[in-house]
Write a protein that holds these residues in place. Sequence first.
Motif, PDB file in Angstrom:
ATOM      1  N   ILE A   1       9.995   4.091  13.364  1.00 60.74           N
ATOM      2  CA  ILE A   1      11.043   3.088  13.489  1.00 60.74           C
ATOM      3  C   ILE A   1      12.101   3.452  12.450  1.00 60.74           C
ATOM      4  CG2 ILE A   1      11.634   0.641  13.399  1.00 60.74           C
ATOM      5  CD1 ILE A   1       9.628   1.333  15.583  1.00 60.74           C
TER       6      ILE A   1
ATOM      7  N   PRO B   1       0.826  -1.214   0.000  1.00 60.28           N
ATOM      8  CA  PRO B   1       0.000   0.000   0.000  1.00 60.28           C
ATOM      9  C   PRO B   1       0.860   1.264   0.000  1.00 60.28           C
ATOM     10  CG  PRO B   1      -0.067  -1.071   2.160  1.00 60.28           C
ATOM     11  CD  PRO B   1       0.737  -1.962   1.262  1.00 60.28           C
TER      12      PRO B   1
ATOM     13  N   GLU C   1       6.656   8.245  16.454  1.00 61.21           N
ATOM     14  CA  GLU C   1       6.183   6.881  16.157  1.00 61.21           C
ATOM     15  C   GLU C   1       7.048   6.170  15.118  1.00 61.21           C
ATOM     16  OE1 GLU C   1       2.049   6.986  15.088  1.00 61.21           O
ATOM     17  OE2 GLU C   1       1.453   7.842  17.024  1.00 61.21           O
TER      18      GLU C   1
ATOM     19  N   THR D   1      15.092   2.163  17.024  1.00 58.77           N
ATOM     20  CA  THR D   1      16.045   2.078  15.924  1.00 58.77           C
ATOM     21  C   THR D   1      16.315   0.609  15.622  1.00 58.77           C
ATOM     22  OG1 THR D   1      17.965   2.118  17.405  1.00 58.77           O
ATOM     23  CG2 THR D   1      17.180   4.243  16.575  1.00 58.77           C
ATOM     24  N   ARG D   2      16.674   0.359  14.388  1.00 57.05           N
ATOM     25  CA  ARG D   2      16.982  -0.993  13.949  1.00 57.05           C
ATOM     26  C   ARG D   2      18.166  -0.918  12.991  1.00 57.05           C
ATOM     27  NH1 ARG D   2      13.695  -1.454  17.297  1.00 57.05           N
ATOM     28  NH2 ARG D   2      11.666  -2.492  17.281  1.00 57.05           N
TER      29      ARG D   2
ATOM     30  N   HIS E   1       4.646  -3.069  13.875  1.00 53.52           N
ATOM     31  CA  HIS E   1       5.125  -2.321  12.721  1.00 53.52           C
ATOM     32  C   HIS E   1       5.460  -3.209  11.529  1.00 53.52           C
ATOM     33  CE1 HIS E   1       5.935   1.908  14.232  1.00 53.52           C
ATOM     34  NE2 HIS E   1       5.512   1.293  15.307  1.00 53.52           N
TER      35      HIS E   1
ATOM     36  N   SER F   1      20.708  -4.378  14.949  1.00 47.56           N
ATOM     37  CA  SER F   1      19.668  -4.345  15.955  1.00 47.56           C
ATOM     38  C   SER F   1      18.380  -4.872  15.360  1.00 47.56           C
ATOM     39  CB  SER F   1      19.467  -2.924  16.485  1.00 47.56           C
ATOM     40  OG  SER F   1      18.519  -2.938  17.522  1.00 47.56           O
TER      41      SER F   1
ATOM     42  N   TYR G   1      12.300  -2.659   3.280  1.00 54.02           N
ATOM     43  CA  TYR G   1      11.493  -2.556   4.502  1.00 54.02           C
ATOM     44  C   TYR G   1      10.804  -1.187   4.590  1.00 54.02           C
ATOM     45  CZ  TYR G   1      12.257  -6.834   7.231  1.00 54.02           C
ATOM     46  OH  TYR G   1      12.209  -8.119   7.701  1.00 54.02           O
TER      47      TYR G   1
ATOM     48  N   ARG H   1       7.611  -1.314   7.013  1.00 53.14           N
ATOM     49  CA  ARG H   1       8.088  -1.966   8.246  1.00 53.14           C
ATOM     50  C   ARG H   1       9.081  -1.075   8.982  1.00 53.14           C
ATOM     51  NH1 ARG H   1       9.597  -7.083   5.022  1.00 53.14           N
ATOM     52  NH2 ARG H   1       7.553  -7.662   4.207  1.00 53.14           N
ATOM     53  N   TYR H   2       9.895  -0.353   8.237  1.00 50.75           N
ATOM     54  CA  TYR H   2      10.643   0.764   8.793  1.00 50.75           C
ATOM     55  C   TYR H   2       9.968   2.023   8.265  1.00 50.75           C
ATOM     56  CZ  TYR H   2      14.602  -2.445   9.681  1.00 50.75           C
ATOM     57  OH  TYR H   2      15.423  -3.468  10.103  1.00 50.75           O
ATOM     58  N   ASP H   3       9.999   3.085   9.063  1.00 49.86           N
ATOM     59  CA  ASP H   3       9.416   4.347   8.592  1.00 49.86           C
ATOM     60  C   ASP H   3      10.459   5.213   7.899  1.00 49.86           C
ATOM     61  OD1 ASP H   3       6.741   3.920   9.826  1.00 49.86           O
ATOM     62  OD2 ASP H   3       8.008   3.760  11.605  1.00 49.86           O
TER      63      ASP H   3
END
Lengths: 263, 263
Positions: A154, A143, A152, A183-184, B96, B185, A195, A200-202
Amino acid sequence: MNWKEIDTYAKHWIKEAGERIRASFGLELTVETKSNANDLVTNMDKATEEFFYEKINQQFPEHRILGEEGVGEIIQDLKGIVWIIDPIDGTINFVHQQRNFAISIGIFEDGVGKIGLIYDVVHDELYHSFKGGGAFMNGIRLPDLKPVPVKETILAINASWINSNKLIPKEKLIKLVSDVRGTRSTGSAALELAYVAAGRYDAYVTLRLSPWDYAAGLLLVQEVGGAVTDVYGNDIDFLKKSSIFASRPGLHEEMIDTYFKNE
Amino acid sequence: MNWKEIDTYAKHWIKEAGERIRASFGLELTVETKSNANDLVTNMDKATEEFFYEKINQQFPEHRILGEEGVGEIIQDLKGIVWIIDPIDGTINFVHQQRNFAISIGIFEDGVGKIGLIYDVVHDELYHSFKGGGAFMNGIRLPDLKPVPVKETILAINASWINSNKLIPKEKLIKLVSDVRGTRSTGSAALELAYVAAGRYDAYVTLRLSPWDYAAGLLLVQEVGGAVTDVYGNDIDFLKKSSIFASRPGLHEEMIDTYFKNE
């Protein structure tokens, strides 16, 4: 130009290349010993890029290839049709984990991105975009991305850059990582961009990537309404190394203005 | 005590719980809207913990349960058999990303860890250890961990802690993230510990976890010869929140001495 045909071949070849990589693993879970690790990566990287070179050259002899391993000719412009290929994006993950790496292919016509393909080989997830036709993960439509507030968010970011980089003031990055929800870091630019495209990540920020690292991911993110620029908001030149900032719309300008721009 | 029987049931139930979670996703790739996100997590967390509570209570009525959602009784000691359960570890990822979360179960007898189970629900990867019997990923034995030097280490660490935490001097963490080969991470403590056990990460450091976050992972890492302590090298008390440092052997002492200890 029959783009449907190019698209079909590209998807078929990337799956076939992934299958070859998976088959190379064997059944043991151990990673190769560190002394052989670089050789292994080089061999598989090169073999995969050569696989694409041969397929493309045979089917579409007029197309050119810009690849990490330099198998094709030297590319100094994006005239005609150019495939920008990273045979294994996330080589450290490939060696250490035998997962969380991807094959990344962006296909351009006269500098305009047409097809983006990122294949998460081990999890068998194919991210695919076709300019104007949408973006997909294993055939399921992704989408359009909607804005979210910073708190909010990530954020995918590499921990080692926060305290030493030449582009963004340290104090601002420190504030950013404490302002976001989390954080990732995955260790594969292509997957981190995929992602972002999948919501899945912003956001994803990284300070120095080569065209083969970001070409396909940029097309994917743009196709779902996300924004991709360098960290100061400038357009990307697909022939150069660049910082990359990809995110949901809305969030993009706010983060550049608040956290990335030097005063 | 028939540990083989407990082991068989535990594996069966964790798979069944994972199947229920997967079924709850539906086919859309969008995550739930943020306003409903917390409700969704709470519901699925609680439903999954209740699922385990009912199964365990019916089959092994004398066993007790220490769970994140507090479905079981209040546990103040580890006498007898205690299941320490996190029904969804990595809740932010669950909301998420609808992936990169896990069900985590550690089973203890009089305070001694017997069985560790971490189930990566979406990727269908079950990590499993049985005290003295080895550790496995989907039935494939995980080899014993061997030492690596710091400069070849892939370190799992959360970027947001580097510049503000009460346990480790900032300058040392900054040096650590620049000395290692790479940082990652994932956002799920259970998965990060499972990755250490599988040799995909060489070390994982985190500053405040609850017993249900680390119980199963600790058992997995120990079963393959890795070390798990708090960041100063102290043993873990399974009834308390704690910092956690898990790593390959050898590397463990070196990292604590060089990077974590306050002078």
